[in-house]
Design a protein around this motif. Structure first.
Motif, PDB file in Angstrom:
ATOM      1  N   UNK A   1       0.850  -1.199   0.000  1.00  0.00           N
ATOM      2  CA  UNK A   1       0.000   0.000   0.000  1.00  0.00           C
ATOM      3  C   UNK A   1       0.880   1.241   0.000  1.00  0.00           C
ATOM      4  N   UNK A   2       0.499   2.248  -0.806  1.00  0.00           N
ATOM      5  CA  UNK A   2       1.365   3.429  -0.929  1.00  0.00           C
ATOM      6  C   UNK A   2       0.563   4.720  -0.981  1.00  0.00           C
ATOM      7  N   UNK A   3      -0.473   4.770  -0.147  1.00  0.00           N
ATOM      8  CA  UNK A   3      -1.246   5.998  -0.043  1.00  0.00           C
ATOM      9  C   UNK A   3      -0.533   7.050   0.789  1.00  0.00           C
ATOM     10  N   UNK A   4      -1.209   8.160   1.033  1.00  0.00           N
ATOM     11  CA  UNK A   4      -0.589   9.291   1.745  1.00  0.00           C
ATOM     12  C   UNK A   4      -0.107   8.916   3.139  1.00  0.00           C
ATOM     13  N   UNK A   5      -0.889   8.113   3.848  1.00  0.00           N
ATOM     14  CA  UNK A   5      -0.509   7.758   5.212  1.00  0.00           C
ATOM     15  C   UNK A   5       0.768   6.924   5.222  1.00  0.00           C
ATOM     16  N   UNK A   6       0.838   5.932   4.332  1.00  0.00           N
ATOM     17  CA  UNK A   6       2.012   5.057   4.267  1.00  0.00           C
ATOM     18  C   UNK A   6       3.252   5.846   3.852  1.00  0.00           C
ATOM     19  N   UNK A   7       3.112   6.685   2.842  1.00  0.00           N
ATOM     20  CA  UNK A   7       4.254   7.472   2.399  1.00  0.00           C
ATOM     21  C   UNK A   7       4.659   8.474   3.482  1.00  0.00           C
ATOM     22  N   UNK A   8       3.683   8.989   4.196  1.00  0.00           N
ATOM     23  CA  UNK A   8       3.969   9.887   5.313  1.00  0.00           C
ATOM     24  C   UNK A   8       4.814   9.213   6.378  1.00  0.00           C
ATOM     25  N   UNK A   9       4.519   7.938   6.662  1.00  0.00           N
ATOM     26  CA  UNK A   9       5.293   7.194   7.660  1.00  0.00           C
ATOM     27  C   UNK A   9       6.731   6.967   7.175  1.00  0.00           C
ATOM     28  N   UNK A  10       6.876   6.680   5.884  1.00  0.00           N
ATOM     29  CA  UNK A  10       8.216   6.485   5.329  1.00  0.00           C
ATOM     30  C   UNK A  10       9.021   7.792   5.383  1.00  0.00           C
ATOM     31  N   UNK A  11       8.372   8.904   5.042  1.00  0.00           N
ATOM     32  CA  UNK A  11       9.052  10.201   5.088  1.00  0.00           C
ATOM     33  C   UNK A  11       9.437  10.571   6.516  1.00  0.00           C
ATOM     34  N   UNK A  12       8.568  10.247   7.470  1.00  0.00           N
ATOM     35  CA  UNK A  12       8.888  10.526   8.871  1.00  0.00           C
ATOM     36  C   UNK A  12      10.107   9.698   9.305  1.00  0.00           C
ATOM     37  N   UNK A  13      10.179   8.444   8.867  1.00  0.00           N
ATOM     38  CA  UNK A  13      11.297   7.580   9.244  1.00  0.00           C
ATOM     39  C   UNK A  13      12.621   8.151   8.748  1.00  0.00           C
ATOM     40  N   UNK A  14      12.650   8.617   7.493  1.00  0.00           N
ATOM     41  CA  UNK A  14      13.913   9.143   6.967  1.00  0.00           C
ATOM     42  C   UNK A  14      14.240  10.495   7.586  1.00  0.00           C
ATOM     43  N   UNK A  15      13.220  11.304   7.896  1.00  0.00           N
ATOM     44  CA  UNK A  15      13.477  12.586   8.545  1.00  0.00           C
ATOM     45  C   UNK A  15      13.937  12.419   9.987  1.00  0.00           C
ATOM     46  N   UNK A  16      13.375  11.458  10.689  1.00  0.00           N
ATOM     47  CA  UNK A  16      13.833  11.164  12.061  1.00  0.00           C
ATOM     48  C   UNK A  16      15.299  10.740  12.043  1.00  0.00           C
ATOM     49  N   UNK A  17      15.650   9.918  11.075  1.00  0.00           N
ATOM     50  CA  UNK A  17      17.027   9.458  10.927  1.00  0.00           C
ATOM     51  C   UNK A  17      17.970  10.647  10.698  1.00  0.00           C
ATOM     52  N   UNK A  18      17.597  11.541   9.796  1.00  0.00           N
ATOM     53  CA  UNK A  18      18.430  12.710   9.497  1.00  0.00           C
ATOM     54  C   UNK A  18      18.543  13.621  10.723  1.00  0.00           C
ATOM     55  N   UNK A  19      17.414  13.877  11.384  1.00  0.00           N
ATOM     56  CA  UNK A  19      17.409  14.765  12.555  1.00  0.00           C
ATOM     57  C   UNK A  19      18.291  14.249  13.674  1.00  0.00           C
ATOM     58  N   UNK A  20      18.309  12.946  13.865  1.00  0.00           N
ATOM     59  CA  UNK A  20      19.051  12.354  14.981  1.00  0.00           C
ATOM     60  C   UNK A  20      20.546  12.216  14.693  1.00  0.00           C
ATOM     61  N   UNK A  21      20.915  12.180  13.407  1.00  0.00           N
ATOM     62  CA  UNK A  21      22.314  11.877  13.069  1.00  0.00           C
ATOM     63  C   UNK A  21      23.106  13.043  12.482  1.00  0.00           C
ATOM     64  N   UNK A  22      22.430  14.071  11.966  1.00  0.00           N
ATOM     65  CA  UNK A  22      23.146  15.133  11.258  1.00  0.00           C
ATOM     66  C   UNK A  22      22.765  16.511  11.802  1.00  0.00           C
ATOM     67  N   UNK A  23      23.719  17.442  11.694  1.00  0.00           N
ATOM     68  CA  UNK A  23      23.379  18.824  12.015  1.00  0.00           C
ATOM     69  C   UNK A  23      23.024  19.569  10.728  1.00  0.00           C
TER      70      UNK A  23
END
Length: 325
Positions: free
Chosen positions: A265-287
């Protein structure tokens, strides 16, 4: 018959406009693999990508997967760029053998010239690969058609900044296969996976697996200014093992299929969760400048994480895997 289809302009534009490469002088690249490692164990990510401690972590499975990918992609290139007749003339066994040996030798050198598989195991995997490729060649029209379809390419590069606040952190990936259907103006991103016996329900429901294609869909849309609703995604899973009976004698013929396809499934909610995962990763590891943060990267030991971690049994670097051995 076998005539090459005229490429639509939108396909030509994508082929002619690859993204600018990462400038490592001031930019950092991240990938799905990095994100997946971080989500499994931040400490392992820190050792590999911050401390740059390289450890060999390959196996016959990665050798096999790389070789299968390259042969299928070459077959599709010839099929769409020349003709299906020419693709069928390819000696898949010879090509697979060449790629299989080439990749094993590459990994062998990375492992300090030490073998990581036996001749018996290599023969088994090689024969499994031939079984997959012969089946794929016989059944490929069920999965890949030239009627209105065009191959955008194999290993299509994606280089996108997922978070504009961290413009020097770029997500980089390569899409295994991208198709374009002219009549509906839709694209399909296909990710080839190798599996022993196919994906079960728990594999299909695994969000970490899904995130890879969900992010590819999002970033392909951004990179080429394509409406996201015009992009489909699909896992193309090739199986090493099937029931060893003739198709005609099977009570359940589907069990003998060497290919399994799955569309997450690749609706807005699913893609939103994927985008949050990559943004959380960036926020926690990079300045903000793109440099890796000096912060605590906790260990997350588990039987699954430590089983596949090259540092799990190294007492000096981690050693958490000893609890699960």
């Amino acid at each position: 018959m076998g005539k090459k289809n005229k490429l639509p302009q939108i396909v030509k534009d994508i082929k002619d406009n690859p993204p600018s490469p990462v400038n490592y002088a001031y930019q950092k690249n991240i990938s799905f693999s990095q994100m997946s490692i971080f989500r499994g164990c931040p400490y392992r990510w820190k050792l590999q990508y911050k401390d740059k401690i390289k450890r060999f972590n390959s196996s016959i499975h990665t050798v096999f997967g790389t070789a299968i990918h390259e042969v299928i992609q070459h077959y599709l290139d010839v099929m769409y760029e020349t003709s299906g007749v020419k693709a069928d003339e390819i000696n898949l066994e010879e090509l697979f053998q060449e790629k299989f040996i080439e990749e094993y030798q590459k990994q062998y050198k990375s492992n300090n010239n030490e073998h990581f598989s036996s001749s018996v195991e290599m023969r088994e995997f090689f024969e499994d690969g031939i079984g997959i490729l012969n089946w794929f060649k016989k059944k490929r029209s069920s999965y890949f058609s030239k009627r209105g379809y065009h191959l955008v390419g194999c290993e299509i590069p994606i280089v996108v900044a997922p978070n504009k606040m961290y413009s020097n952190v770029l997500y980089m990936g390569y899409l295994d296969v991208v198709m374009y259907h002219e009549a509906t103006n839709t694209f399909k991103i296909i990710d080839i996976k190798t599996s022993t016996r196919g994906w079960r329900d728990q594999d299909k429901k695994n969000e970490d697996k899904q995130f890879q294609l969900l992010l590819y869909k999002q970033f392909f849309a951004e990179q080429y200014n394509i409406p996201i609703d015009n992009i489909e995604i699909e896992f193309f899973i090739v199986k090493r093992k099937v029931l060893d009976w003739d198709d005609d004698k099977l009570k359940s013929p589907h069990q003998a299929y060497r290919v399994q396809t799955f569309t997450p499934p690749s609706g807005k909610i699913k893609i939103g969760r994927a985008k949050k995962a990559v943004n959380d990763f960036i926020n926690e590891c990079f300045n903000a400048s793109g440099k890796i943060k000096e912060t605590d990267y906790p260990k997350q030991p588990s039987a699954w994480n430590c089983r596949f971690c090259p540092f799990g049994n190294d007492k000096e670097l981690c050693g958490a895997g000893e609890h699960f051995s």
